[in-house]
Design a protein around this motif. Structure first.
Motif, PDB file in Angstrom:
ATOM      1  N   THR A  21      44.926  30.951  97.956  1.00 46.95           N
ATOM      2  CA  THR A  21      44.437  32.212  97.383  1.00 46.95           C
ATOM      3  C   THR A  21      45.606  33.082  96.947  1.00 46.95           C
ATOM      4  N   LEU A  39      42.993  30.580  93.739  1.00 47.88           N
ATOM      5  CA  LEU A  39      41.713  31.296  93.839  1.00 47.88           C
ATOM      6  C   LEU A  39      41.952  32.770  94.140  1.00 47.88           C
ATOM      7  N   GLY A  41      40.272  35.106  95.850  1.00 44.98           N
ATOM      8  CA  GLY A  41      39.160  35.036  96.794  1.00 44.98           C
ATOM      9  C   GLY A  41      38.645  36.403  97.204  1.00 44.98           C
ATOM     10  N   ASP A  42      37.350  36.443  97.515  1.00 47.67           N
ATOM     11  CA  ASP A  42      36.810  37.715  98.018  1.00 47.67           C
ATOM     12  C   ASP A  42      37.267  37.951  99.463  1.00 47.67           C
ATOM     13  N   SER A  43      38.035  36.992 100.011  1.00 53.29           N
ATOM     14  CA  SER A  43      38.680  37.213 101.316  1.00 53.29           C
ATOM     15  C   SER A  43      39.621  38.402 101.254  1.00 53.29           C
ATOM     16  N   ASP A  81      36.460  34.371  92.604  1.00 53.66           N
ATOM     17  CA  ASP A  81      35.245  34.510  93.412  1.00 53.66           C
ATOM     18  C   ASP A  81      34.331  35.568  92.811  1.00 53.66           C
ATOM     19  N   LYS A 110      33.800  31.081  91.129  1.00 52.11           N
ATOM     20  CA  LYS A 110      33.253  30.382  92.306  1.00 52.11           C
ATOM     21  C   LYS A 110      32.072  31.193  92.826  1.00 52.11           C
ATOM     22  N   HIS A 134      30.334  26.346  96.615  1.00 51.42           N
ATOM     23  CA  HIS A 134      30.891  26.638  97.951  1.00 51.42           C
ATOM     24  C   HIS A 134      29.749  26.500  98.955  1.00 51.42           C
ATOM     25  N   VAL A 209      43.751  30.512 102.949  1.00 53.26           N
ATOM     26  CA  VAL A 209      44.115  31.876 102.541  1.00 53.26           C
ATOM     27  C   VAL A 209      45.639  32.008 102.726  1.00 53.26           C
TER      28      VAL A 209
HETATM   29  O1  KIV Z   1      37.590  34.063  99.569  1.00 55.38           O
HETATM   30  C1  KIV Z   1      38.263  33.084  99.875  1.00 55.38           C
HETATM   31  O2  KIV Z   1      39.460  33.205 100.119  1.00 55.38           O
HETATM   32  C2  KIV Z   1      37.578  31.791  99.925  1.00 55.38           C
HETATM   33  C3  KIV Z   1      38.139  30.613 100.658  1.00 55.38           C
HETATM   34  C4  KIV Z   1      37.478  29.347 100.273  1.00 55.38           C
HETATM   35  C5  KIV Z   1      39.574  30.430 100.743  1.00 55.38           C
HETATM   36  O3  KIV Z   1      36.512  31.690  99.414  1.00 55.38           O
END
Ligand code: KIV
Length: 257
Positions: A21, A39, A41-43, A81, A110, A134, A209
Motif C-alpha cells: 500500500t 494499492l 488502501g482505505d487502511s 480502494d 478495488k 476482495h 500494509v
Molecule cells: O486497505 C488496504 O490496505 C487493503 C489491504 C488488502 C492491504 O485493502
C-alpha cells in the motif's frame, strides 16, 4: 485490455505478484521499483487518520492521496480502494469509480465483496473499469476479525464467491485472512491471480500494509513481518533533535544563513 493488467494476469502460476500500500508520493516512488501493484488502501483510515475502522474515510480523501501516490508511480499497476458506501448501488458505483479513474488516472479500483455485490463488479467492468475483488475478512463489512475458511462449508462458500467475482469480470482478487486450505483451493480453481494478506504462501501474490512492515503503524497482526523498526529510528532521531535544541547544539552556523 490494458497492457499493465495483462501483465498481472500473465503472472498467474509463473511468478509471484508483489503488492504493497501507499498513501503518498515519496513512499510510492520507492515501492514502484519493487512492486507489481501499488494499492491506495482505505487502511489509511486506521494508519494515517487514527480511525478505529475503515468506514469513515471519504472518496475525496482517497482521491487526494491517490493524486499524491500517482506522482511517484512509473511502472506499477495503481489500484485504488473504493471507500465504504461509495459503491452501494450500480449507479453510485459507476459514478464514483469513473470519478476516481478520471481524476487520478489510476489503473483499477478495488471493491470488497459482501457476497451480494457481484453485479457492481460486472457493471464497472462493462464500463471498462478494471476491478480487483476482495473476499475473506472484509473490514468494510465485518466488524469482528475472524479467520475465514475454517470449515469445509466455509471453504466452499468462499470458493463460490471467488468464482462469481471472476465471472463478473474482476482481473484479480485479494484473499484476506483465509486458511491455507481455502487459499490453495481458490488459487488453484481461479484463472485470475489471487493476492493474499494473511492467507499463506498458496496465493499468486502477496499484499501488506507498508506502514506495518516498516514498523510505524503500531498495529502488527500475526501475518505481518516487520522488515524495519522505523518507530524506534524516528523516536531516536526526535529525541536527539529535542536534546540538541534544548542544549543549543542545533542549529550550528552551517545550518544558518
Ligand atoms: O486497505 C488496504 O490496505 C487493503 C489491504 C488488502 C492491504 O485493502
Amino acid at each position: 485490455m490494458k497492457k499493465k493488467i495483462k501483465n498481472i494476469l500473465n503472472k498467474k502460476r509463473k511468478s509471484k505478484i508483489v503488492s504493497l500500500t501507499a498513501y503518498s508520493k515519496n513512499i510510492a516512488e520507492i515501492l514502484d521499483k519493487y512492486c507489481d501493484i501499488v494499492l491506495v488502501g482505505d487502511s489509511m483510515a486506521n494508519v494515517l487518520y487514527g480511525h478505529k475502522d475503515t468506514h469513515k474515510i471519504s472518496l475525496q480523501t482517497i482521491i487526494q492521496h491517490t493524486l499524491s501516490v500517482k506522482k511517484g508511480i512509473k511502472k506499477s499497476l495503481l489500484v485504488v480502494d473504493m471507500p465504504k458506501g461509495s459503491y452501494s448501488n450500480k449507479r453510485l458505483a459507476l459514478k464514483n469509480a469513473r470519478k476516481i479513474m478520471n481524476l487520478t488516472r489510476c489503473d483499477a479500483v478495488k471493491i470488497e465483496s459482501n457476497n451480494k455485490n457481484f453485479s457492481i463488479i460486472y457493471e464497472l467492468v462493462k464500463a471498462k473499469i478494471p476491478v480487483m475483488g476482495h473476499i475473506g475478512f472484509t473490514p468494510q463489512f465485518q466488524k469482528k476479525f475472524k479467520i475465514q475458511g475454517d470449515s469445509i462449508n466455509a471453504i466452499n462458500k468462499l470458493l463460490k464467491e471467488a468464482l462469481t467475482i471472476e465471472k463478473a469480470g474482476a482481473f484479480s482478487i485479494v484473499l484476506e485472512c483465509l486458511t491455507p486450505k481455502a487459499s490453495k483451493l481458490i488459487t488453484n480453481n481461479l484463472k485470475i491471480p489471487t493476492i493474499g494478506i494473511g492467507s499463506s504462501s498458496n496465493c499468486d501474490g502477496q499484499i501488506l500494509v507498508t506502514d506495518d512492515i516498516l514498523g510505524v503503524s503500531g498495529f502488527y497482526p500475526k501475518f505481518v513481518k516487520k522488515y524495519a523498526n522505523l518507530e524506534k529510528i524516528i523516536d531516536n532521531a526526535i529525541k536527539k533533535f529535542s536534546k540538541d535544541v534544548k542544549t543549543n547544539r542545533f542549529p550550528k552556523n552551517k545550518n544558518s544563513f
